[in-house]
Design a protein around this motif. Structure first.
Motif, PDB file in Angstrom:
ATOM      1  N   PHE A  16      24.958  42.796  52.479  1.00  0.00           N
ATOM      2  CA  PHE A  16      26.358  42.431  52.750  1.00  0.00           C
ATOM      3  C   PHE A  16      27.296  43.629  52.696  1.00  0.00           C
ATOM      4  CE2 PHE A  16      26.326  42.742  48.300  1.00  0.00           C
ATOM      5  CZ  PHE A  16      25.378  41.857  47.776  1.00  0.00           C
ATOM      6  N   ALA A  17      26.705  44.829  52.560  1.00  0.00           N
ATOM      7  CA  ALA A  17      27.552  46.011  52.368  1.00  0.00           C
ATOM      8  C   ALA A  17      28.479  46.278  53.552  1.00  0.00           C
ATOM      9  CB  ALA A  17      26.694  47.235  52.109  1.00  0.00           C
ATOM     10  N   THR A  18      28.114  45.797  54.720  1.00  0.00           N
ATOM     11  CA  THR A  18      28.939  46.105  55.893  1.00  0.00           C
ATOM     12  C   THR A  18      30.005  45.039  56.134  1.00  0.00           C
ATOM     13  OG1 THR A  18      27.185  45.087  57.177  1.00  0.00           O
ATOM     14  CG2 THR A  18      27.242  47.501  57.132  1.00  0.00           C
ATOM     15  N   ASP A  19      29.941  43.936  55.435  1.00  0.00           N
ATOM     16  CA  ASP A  19      30.973  42.913  55.609  1.00  0.00           C
ATOM     17  C   ASP A  19      32.320  43.427  55.122  1.00  0.00           C
ATOM     18  OD1 ASP A  19      29.028  41.305  56.535  1.00  0.00           O
ATOM     19  OD2 ASP A  19      28.832  40.072  54.735  1.00  0.00           O
ATOM     20  N   PRO A  20      33.398  42.963  55.746  1.00  0.00           N
ATOM     21  CA  PRO A  20      34.703  43.417  55.265  1.00  0.00           C
ATOM     22  C   PRO A  20      34.947  42.906  53.844  1.00  0.00           C
ATOM     23  CG  PRO A  20      34.948  41.642  56.867  1.00  0.00           C
ATOM     24  CD  PRO A  20      33.507  42.024  56.858  1.00  0.00           C
ATOM     25  N   PRO A  21      35.635  43.714  53.006  1.00  0.00           N
ATOM     26  CA  PRO A  21      35.865  43.270  51.633  1.00  0.00           C
ATOM     27  C   PRO A  21      36.817  42.073  51.571  1.00  0.00           C
ATOM     28  CG  PRO A  21      37.069  45.301  52.084  1.00  0.00           C
ATOM     29  CD  PRO A  21      36.239  45.006  53.292  1.00  0.00           C
ATOM     30  N   LEU A  22      36.641  41.286  50.528  1.00  0.00           N
ATOM     31  CA  LEU A  22      37.574  40.189  50.287  1.00  0.00           C
ATOM     32  C   LEU A  22      38.763  40.808  49.584  1.00  0.00           C
ATOM     33  CD1 LEU A  22      34.678  38.159  48.786  1.00  0.00           C
ATOM     34  CD2 LEU A  22      35.907  37.383  50.811  1.00  0.00           C
ATOM     35  N   ASP A  23      39.955  40.696  50.140  1.00  0.00           N
ATOM     36  CA  ASP A  23      41.008  41.464  49.482  1.00  0.00           C
ATOM     37  C   ASP A  23      41.927  40.699  48.549  1.00  0.00           C
ATOM     38  OD1 ASP A  23      40.835  42.841  52.445  1.00  0.00           O
ATOM     39  OD2 ASP A  23      42.053  41.036  52.430  1.00  0.00           O
ATOM     40  N   SER A  24      42.141  39.446  48.744  1.00  0.00           N
ATOM     41  CA  SER A  24      43.085  38.825  47.818  1.00  0.00           C
ATOM     42  C   SER A  24      42.335  38.226  46.629  1.00  0.00           C
ATOM     43  CB  SER A  24      43.894  37.753  48.529  1.00  0.00           C
ATOM     44  OG  SER A  24      43.098  36.602  48.707  1.00  0.00           O
ATOM     45  N   ASP A  25      43.062  38.089  45.518  1.00  0.00           N
ATOM     46  CA  ASP A  25      42.492  37.464  44.329  1.00  0.00           C
ATOM     47  C   ASP A  25      41.970  36.070  44.665  1.00  0.00           C
ATOM     48  OD1 ASP A  25      43.044  39.618  42.812  1.00  0.00           O
ATOM     49  OD2 ASP A  25      44.370  38.588  41.395  1.00  0.00           O
ATOM     50  N   ASN A  26      42.778  35.336  45.451  1.00  0.00           N
ATOM     51  CA  ASN A  26      42.380  33.971  45.810  1.00  0.00           C
ATOM     52  C   ASN A  26      41.044  33.930  46.525  1.00  0.00           C
ATOM     53  OD1 ASN A  26      44.465  32.665  44.679  1.00  0.00           O
ATOM     54  ND2 ASN A  26      45.694  32.497  46.557  1.00  0.00           N
ATOM     55  N   GLY A  79      34.095  31.616  32.870  1.00  0.00           N
ATOM     56  CA  GLY A  79      35.494  31.182  32.857  1.00  0.00           C
ATOM     57  C   GLY A  79      36.113  31.055  34.231  1.00  0.00           C
ATOM     58  N   ILE A  80      35.379  31.442  35.260  1.00  0.00           N
ATOM     59  CA  ILE A  80      36.006  31.551  36.588  1.00  0.00           C
ATOM     60  C   ILE A  80      36.546  30.210  37.097  1.00  0.00           C
ATOM     61  CG2 ILE A  80      33.879  31.314  37.986  1.00  0.00           C
ATOM     62  CD1 ILE A  80      36.747  33.802  38.656  1.00  0.00           C
ATOM     63  N   HIS A  81      35.914  29.121  36.708  1.00  0.00           N
ATOM     64  CA  HIS A  81      36.410  27.816  37.167  1.00  0.00           C
ATOM     65  C   HIS A  81      37.708  27.440  36.476  1.00  0.00           C
ATOM     66  CE1 HIS A  81      33.298  26.703  39.979  1.00  0.00           C
ATOM     67  NE2 HIS A  81      32.396  27.176  39.134  1.00  0.00           N
ATOM     68  N   GLN A  82      37.959  28.052  35.322  1.00  0.00           N
ATOM     69  CA  GLN A  82      39.204  27.756  34.601  1.00  0.00           C
ATOM     70  C   GLN A  82      40.316  28.755  34.935  1.00  0.00           C
ATOM     71  OE1 GLN A  82      36.131  27.603  32.474  1.00  0.00           O
ATOM     72  NE2 GLN A  82      36.218  25.531  33.305  1.00  0.00           N
ATOM     73  N   PHE A  83      39.971  29.797  35.668  1.00  0.00           N
ATOM     74  CA  PHE A  83      40.990  30.806  35.981  1.00  0.00           C
ATOM     75  C   PHE A  83      42.078  30.184  36.852  1.00  0.00           C
ATOM     76  CE2 PHE A  83      42.540  34.146  38.923  1.00  0.00           C
ATOM     77  CZ  PHE A  83      43.104  35.003  37.987  1.00  0.00           C
ATOM     78  N   GLU A  84      43.318  30.250  36.362  1.00  0.00           N
ATOM     79  CA  GLU A  84      44.404  29.560  37.068  1.00  0.00           C
ATOM     80  C   GLU A  84      45.287  30.486  37.875  1.00  0.00           C
ATOM     81  OE1 GLU A  84      46.268  27.688  33.769  1.00  0.00           O
ATOM     82  OE2 GLU A  84      44.983  25.905  33.863  1.00  0.00           O
ATOM     83  N   GLY A  85      45.015  31.752  37.824  1.00  0.00           N
ATOM     84  CA  GLY A  85      45.827  32.685  38.594  1.00  0.00           C
ATOM     85  C   GLY A  85      47.210  32.927  38.010  1.00  0.00           C
ATOM     86  N   ARG A  86      47.360  32.656  36.714  1.00  0.00           N
ATOM     87  CA  ARG A  86      48.671  32.938  36.107  1.00  0.00           C
ATOM     88  C   ARG A  86      48.854  34.433  35.894  1.00  0.00           C
ATOM     89  NH1 ARG A  86      49.049  29.712  31.037  1.00  0.00           N
ATOM     90  NH2 ARG A  86      46.886  29.196  31.481  1.00  0.00           N
TER      91      ARG A  86
END
Ligand SMILES: [Zn+2]
Lengths: 234, 94
Positions: A16-26, A79-86
């Motif tokens: 997957f190294a050539t795929d464009p990076p995911l840039d936003s936190d979301n 914890g990723i499922h609980q991450f609320e983006g605050r």
């Protein structure tokens, strides 16, 4: 030989190294939750190195720092499922790391609890420069010219740009960082090495803005002093 | 100490000592000085023989620290592989 090995291993690893990076936190958080390995690899490549450094500043031991960082990755997944983006993802990651490093560091060293470290490192009388750098109050200095003649700052001239010198200076800086009190070391690392905003640092380390600045100032003053001693010897 | 005032660009500002100057450098860089304190800081900077050099060295120090990111430890391929395996395991269990 070794480098070639590393490279080929990487290439075969990352389809997957050539795929464009995911840039936003979301995007990243979504992808992580959905099990997209590319997202996890991206976070590893982006943060692992600085996480190790930050943890080392706290734990003072590479192996303990590695362990704290590993533990942090697990905590992130759990914890990723609980991450609320605050907070931003970065702030969240580093605050987990900082807690893991503190716990680890304290367990290993049986040292002062973290809550007291901030007080210790901001409260005690800890001037940016030792008293003897300035003339005493009864000297004839008016408002300028308080510098003691032996410690009057002299410009660091002709800083060579040679590779040897640069790597020597890097070593000096890294040693200086490692000898700073724990909180000061972390604050200056986030602010001046990684370039984080003061507000982010306050959130990560759970510090007031004023304390953050006091710690930063003391840390910078000490690193400057270390460089000065170095330049005086060169 | 800073009882006297000095004329700086046509206004009278409080004089600060070198020690006070040195302690204010980070507040100055981070834009946390009040307008009044900033003027005192700049007045001292304009007059003193030692403090401008000190300020410059603080700048150099910060700039040099900023260059340390070039040498961050790379994640060892083996460790990377292991962590990715941890992720796969986590995925399978969640
Ligand atoms: Zn001065």
């Amino acid at each position: 030989m070794y480098i070639g090995q590393v490279l080929s291993e990487r290439q075969s690893n990352d389809n997957f190294a050539t795929d464009p990076p995911l840039d936003s936190d979301n995007q990243l958080v979504e992808a992580l939750r959905e099990g997209d390995e590319r997202a996890f690899a991206q976070l590893l490549d982006k943060y692992h190195g600085s996480m190790i450094r930050v943890a080392t500043l706290y734990c003072r031991d590479e192996q303990v720092a590695e362990d704290a960082t590993q533990e942090t990755w697990l905590a992130i997944l759990n914890g990723i499922h609980q991450f609320e983006g605050r907070s931003t993802l970065k702030t969240w990651i580093f605050s987990i790391l900082s807690n893991k490093a503190k716990t680890r560091g304290q367990r290993e060293r049986r040292s002062v609890p973290f809550s007291q470290l901030v007080d210790l490192e901001t409260d005690q009388n800890d001037p940016a420069l030792p008293e003897e750098f300035f003339n005493s109050a009864d000297s004839d200095a008016d408002w300028i010219g308080w510098w003691h003649k032996d410690n009057h700052p002299t410009a660091w001239q002709n800083i060579p740009e040679t590779t040897a010198f640069i790597s020597e200076m890097r070593t000096k800086l890294e040693t200086a960082l490692m000898t700073l009190p724990h909180m000061q070391g972390q604050v200056i690392y986030f602010r001046d090495v990684l370039g984080y905003e003061s507000q982010e640092i306050c959130n990560i380390l759970n510090l007031s803005e004023t304390n953050q600045r006091v710690l930063l100032h003391r840390a910078r003053s000490k690193v400057r002093l270390a460089l000065e001693q170095y330049f005086n010897e060169v | 100490m800073a009882e006297l005032k000095t004329n700086f660009h046509g206004t009278w500002v409080d004089r600060i000592t070198c020690k006070q100057f040195v302690e204010s450098v980070t507040d100055y860089f981070e834009n946390k000085l009040t307008a009044v304190d900033r003027t005192s800081f700049e007045a001292h900077l304009a007059e003193c023989s030692g403090c401008p050099t000190h300020l410059e060295q603080m700048r150099t120090t910060i700039a040099s620290l900023g260059k340390l990111t070039n040498g961050l430890p790379e994640l060892h391929p083996k460790a990377r592989k292991e962590l990715l395996a941890v992720y796969r395991k986590w995925k399978a269990h969640s």
